[in-house]
Each structure stands twice: as C-alpha cells, then as structure tokens.
Design an enzyme around this catalytic site. Structure first.
Site, PDB file in Angstrom:
ATOM      1  N   LYS A  80      54.604  22.263  45.973  1.00  0.00           N
ATOM      2  CA  LYS A  80      54.518  23.215  44.854  1.00  0.00           C
ATOM      3  C   LYS A  80      54.359  24.631  45.400  1.00  0.00           C
ATOM      4  O   LYS A  80      53.586  24.864  46.339  1.00  0.00           O
ATOM      5  CB  LYS A  80      53.338  22.837  43.950  1.00  0.00           C
ATOM      6  CG  LYS A  80      53.302  23.606  42.630  1.00  0.00           C
ATOM      7  CD  LYS A  80      52.194  23.082  41.717  1.00  0.00           C
ATOM      8  CE  LYS A  80      52.098  23.863  40.412  1.00  0.00           C
ATOM      9  NZ  LYS A  80      50.966  23.424  39.576  1.00  0.00           N
ATOM     10  N   SER A 155      52.238  22.901  34.660  1.00  0.00           N
ATOM     11  CA  SER A 155      53.012  23.874  35.400  1.00  0.00           C
ATOM     12  C   SER A 155      53.844  23.288  36.532  1.00  0.00           C
ATOM     13  O   SER A 155      54.826  23.881  36.957  1.00  0.00           O
ATOM     14  CB  SER A 155      52.069  24.931  35.972  1.00  0.00           C
ATOM     15  OG  SER A 155      51.177  24.352  36.932  1.00  0.00           O
ATOM     16  N   SER A 179      48.312  20.055  35.018  1.00  0.00           N
ATOM     17  CA  SER A 179      49.617  20.363  35.613  1.00  0.00           C
ATOM     18  C   SER A 179      50.158  19.354  36.608  1.00  0.00           C
ATOM     19  O   SER A 179      51.308  19.471  37.034  1.00  0.00           O
ATOM     20  CB  SER A 179      49.579  21.734  36.278  1.00  0.00           C
ATOM     21  OG  SER A 179      49.552  22.726  35.293  1.00  0.00           O
TER      22      SER A 179
HETATM   23  N1  GLN Z   1      49.031  23.808  30.961  1.00  0.00           N
HETATM   24  C1  GLN Z   1      47.707  24.220  31.336  1.00  0.00           C
HETATM   25  C2  GLN Z   1      47.628  25.716  31.338  1.00  0.00           C
HETATM   26  O1  GLN Z   1      48.571  26.324  30.974  1.00  0.00           O
HETATM   27  C3  GLN Z   1      47.343  23.640  32.673  1.00  0.00           C
HETATM   28  C4  GLN Z   1      47.797  24.430  33.814  1.00  0.00           C
HETATM   29  C5  GLN Z   1      47.479  23.826  35.120  1.00  0.00           C
HETATM   30  O2  GLN Z   1      46.949  22.723  35.204  1.00  0.00           O
HETATM   31  N2  GLN Z   1      47.752  24.574  36.158  1.00  0.00           N
HETATM   32  O3  GLN Z   1      46.641  26.290  31.687  1.00  0.00           O
END
Ligand code: GLN
Length: 497
Positions: A80, A155, A179
């Site tokens: 990532k 994400s 994410s």
């Molecule tokens: N979708 C969540 C957010 O927008 C989680 C993001 C993440 O885990 N990095 O914060």
C-alpha cells in the site's frame, strides 16, 4: 510452469523452494499479469519492475547457494502506497507527495524484504487513507475485479483489487477504521487488522496514530497468517509496539473443529441498514460455524451505536495534527513560491493545491474539534465514548471467545454512487470502526455472494487484544467448510477480467 498467478502464496513459496519454478519466473508472471489487466483495474500507482526482478533473482541465488529460504521467499506482494519504501515513489494517493521518494524503509517494508518477499509495487488508495472506495485517490480510482464499474473498497482498494485480479497473491494494507477489512469484504479476499501495536507503524505515514494498524491481505486465511507472521513483532522504532512474542497464526489457521468455541453475534451490528443478501449469507455462516461445533450466542455492545460519531471526531483531530507536516517546506510539492510571498502564503497555497476535498474536510473538522472552547465538548466526549466501547468489548469477551458481524453493510457499490455524500461513505465502516477504537483485532473473510447482485459478502471475526490467533482459528475452519461446499475458491467466479 503454467498458471503461476492463480496459486496461493503458500503454494508459490513451495514452488520456488522446490525449484519447480524460479522466483524470477514467478515475479515475471505477475508483472505480465499487471501489464495485461492493470490498465482496467488500476490497483497499482507504481510498478517496480526492476526492483522486483532483482529481489526475485536474489532469492534464486540464495537457493542456488543452498541457503535456507524463509517461508514466503520468492512470493510477490503489492505494498500500500502509505508505507515507505526506500527510493520508490510513495504518495499516499496524494498530489502533495507526488515525486517524493522516501530515504528509508518502513519496518514492515524492511521485514518483507528480509523475508525474500518480492515487492511488485505500490498500491492505490484513498488520499492519506481517508475513504471507503479509492475514489479519493488523487490518481484516479481502482476498479473492482468483480465488476469494473464498482468500487474495490477503501482506503486500501489497490491492495484488495490486486489480489482479486490475480496481480499478486499477497498485499499489505492499513486499517484505521476498516481500510483492510471493508476492501476484503467487497472483493472476496481475506484482510486482517492485527491488535494495535502488533505490527510496527514506523514508516507508515500516519493518518490517526492511535487507530492506524498495518496488516496482511491475501486470498486465503493461511496466506494471511504466513504474512502476519513476517510483519508482526516488536520494533524499538515504534513506541506503541507490543513486546509480546508473536503467536503461531499459521498453526491456528489449520483449525478445522470449533468444539468448545463461544462465538458472540453483536446485536448492534446487523439488521436494519444491512443489505438483505449480506444478512442472508451472514446467517448461513453462523449455521456453518455452529455445525463446526461452536456455540453461537447473541451479545449486546450498546455503545457501538456511537462508534462512528466518536471516530469522526477522534480521527479528524489526530489527522489535522499529523498532516500539518505537509506544508511544502520539507518534502513533496511546493506551490506558489514566487520569491516574494511569505512562508505562510506558500504553505497555504501548497496545501490548497496538494490536498483533495476529503482531506481538507477532515483537517478543518479536526482543527475545529480541537480548538479552545470546543475541545472538551467534542474531542473529550469522543474519548469517553471510546472508553465505553472498550468496556463493551471487555464485557463481551468475558462471555465469548470471539465476536462476529457482517464486515460491511452492503456489497460493492457503483463508482460515483456515494462520492458526493460523505456520510453515506462513512457508513461503510459502521461495523469495523469499533475494533479500531478499542485496539482489538479484526479479520474479514468471504462467505459467498449476495443473491440479489452476485457480489461478495464478508464476515468480520473479532478477537480480544493480543489474541489474534483466535481469528485465524475460526477463519481457517470456516474457510475450509465453505470451500468444501463451493468446490472451488470463490474468486474463480470473479469474471470481469
Ligand atoms: N473509511 C474509513 C475512513 O475514511 C477508514 C479509513 C481507514 O481505515 N484508513 O476513515
């Protein structure tokens, strides 16, 4: 050797160790696959062809010299783009870091390299890991290999899509609110958020430091366990790193009988707001778990209803502070430096030009929540909720060994569908956020396709802090039972490519 790309990581490691195929052949097969499909999927922001082939050649040389290879040596992986990798572009999906090449490896990156894992490149993500769809990436979205018109989760959508598109058998994700797990759910892959502190955050570009956790993504529970074992363990560079010895996740993944295991179904995570096919597959999974000997018990975690609200105060507060360093002065992009403007003006122009809408929204929210006069009302209350959620987990784990819920309320939605509605986007993580607030581990595992749209559904398995191996035990047993029913891995049904 034919068809290297459909093998699991465990199988590929055995192929390389036995010499049936070289690590270079394995890497080349995956690079070819990326060349063939990534134009449509866009899982990768950067492909490091030369570096991957050199790392693979080093594994082959080691084998030729008779040296012992690590359990995943020669297996390719997508990293990532939030994780630093020395001399390789690392953008966090943001324009503000365009062209930046870290001068050092994150601990996770260093451990992957030391294990002989072949890093193919950097995977796409929502900007600074804020989002549930990868549509907030400054470099364009990733597409779900099940249906290219749909989101791959976020994400870490690049890290899930590269697995489902057979571009890599392994990837690394990070999970601040879901994410790793939500992308796994919507692509029928396996994603694990370890206990907070189990995997080093050194070199992981911070979103919200008290919530962030890196973890393994794979197509099978065993592969995730093997990768977990490589990246976990104490790191003196991270002050929140756990000193515990790493448990044997690989053996746990071999569990097939759940007799004596108590599984709690979280009452607050399910029901209204969850798609009917998601609920149906989840109920069937509970029946299978019960058939494997587990006792299924309904458990209430009353404060989970406030998790999303607390998260969207704590996360913006921490991120507004963490992202203050992106000011155009030290690294990355600098905008509007005309030689006459003040430092403050250049910083403001750089941040306006470099940050996208969602990042800007959260920085403003966080700055507000932390400001004098509002701090106690917003940030302070959210921290109290966080404690109550931790107590809900403690109470629940006094009664059961693991907790389960659907991972995400719906299957993959269409690209563009929720882009203009931040609250609808945030709701994707309603079931995953409690574990981040409590620092407890969570896994998502595919449990079938929703009958109404033929798209993947995931189950979330949550364990007490430092008991990550329990998720592998339950996940391993459930996966084996599902495979016996299906006759073939579920990803063989992903037909968009
Ligand atoms: N979708 C969540 C957010 O927008 C989680 C993001 C993440 O885990 N990095 O914060």
């Amino acid at each position: 050797m034919a068809d290297l790309i459909h093998k699991t990581a465990a199988e590929l490691a055995a192929v390389v160790a036995s010499g049936e195929a070289s690590a270079v052949e394995v890497a080349q097969a995956h690079l070819n696959r990326i060349g063939a499909v990534d134009g449509a999927v866009h899982a990768f922001l950067h492909v490091d062809t030369d570096g991957a082939l050199a790392a693979a050649a080093a594994v082959d040389a080691k084998r030729a010299a008779g040296d012992k290879l690590g359990p995943l040596a020669g297996v390719p992986l997508g990293l990532k783009d939030v994780m630093c990798m020395k001399d390789i572009p690392t953008t966090c999906g943001s324009k503000i870091l365009e062209g930046w090449r870290p001068p050092y490896d994150a601990t996770v990156t260093a451990r992957l390299k030391a294990a002989g894992i072949v890093i193919l490149g950097k995977t796409n993500m929502d900007e600074f890991a804020m989002g549930s769809s990868t549509e907030h990436s400054a470099y364009g979205p990733t597409h779900n290999p099940w249906d290219l018109e749909r989101i791959p989760g976020g994400s870490g959508g690049g890290s899930s899509a590269c697995l489902a598109a057979f571009e890599a058998p392994l990837s690394i994700g990070t999970d601040t609110g879901g994410s790793i797990r939500q992308p796994a759910a919507v692509t029928a892959t396996v994603g694990v958020k370890p206990t907070y502190g189990a995997v080093s955050r050194y070199g992981l570009i911070a979103l919200a430091s008290s919530l962030d956790q890196a973890g393994p993504c794979a197509r099978t529970v065993l592969d995730a366990a093997m990768l977990h074992q490589v990246i976990a363990g104490y790191d003196p560079h991270d002050s929140t790193s756990l000193t515990d010895p790493v448990a044997d996740m690989v053996s746990a993944a071999g569990t097939r009988d759940l007799t004596g295991m108590k599984i709690g179904v979280v009452k607050e995570l399910g029901g209204e707001g969850y798609q009917s096919g998601v609920r149906q597959r989840f109920t069937e999974a509970l029946e299978i778990l019960s058939g494997l000997g587990a006792e299924i018990i309904e458990v209430s975690c009353p404060h989970f209803d406030y998790a999303l609200a607390a998260y969207y105060l704590i996360l913006p507060s921490e991120c507004s502070s963490n992202l203050a360093k992106f000011d155009g002065m030290r690294y990355g992009v600098r905008a509007g430096d005309d030689g006459e403007s003040s430092v403050e003006q250049v910083m403001a122009r750089t941040r306006a030009a470099g940050f996208g809408e969602e990042v800007t929204r959260r920085i403003i929210l966080g700055t507000y929540a932390l400001s004098a006069g509002y701090y106690d009302a917003y940030y302070g209350s959210a921290q109290k909720i966080r404690t109550l959620i931790q107590r809900d987990f403690d109470d629940a784990f006094a009664r059961v060994d693991v907790l389960v819920s659907p991972t995400a309320p719906t299957t993959a939605f269409k690209l563009g569908e929720k882009l203009d509605d931040p609250l609808a986007m945030y709701l994707n993580d309603i079931a995953t956020i409690p574990a981040n607030l409590a620092g407890t581990p969570g896994m998502s595992l595919p449990i079938g396709l929703a009958p109404e749209d033929n798209l993947p559904v995931g189950i979330q398995i949550m364990a007490p802090a430092r008991k990550d191996e329990r998720m592998y035990a339950v996940g391993g047993a459930l996966e084996a039972a599902l495979l016996a029913r299906w006759g073939a891995p579920i990803l063989t049904q992903a037909r968009a490519l």
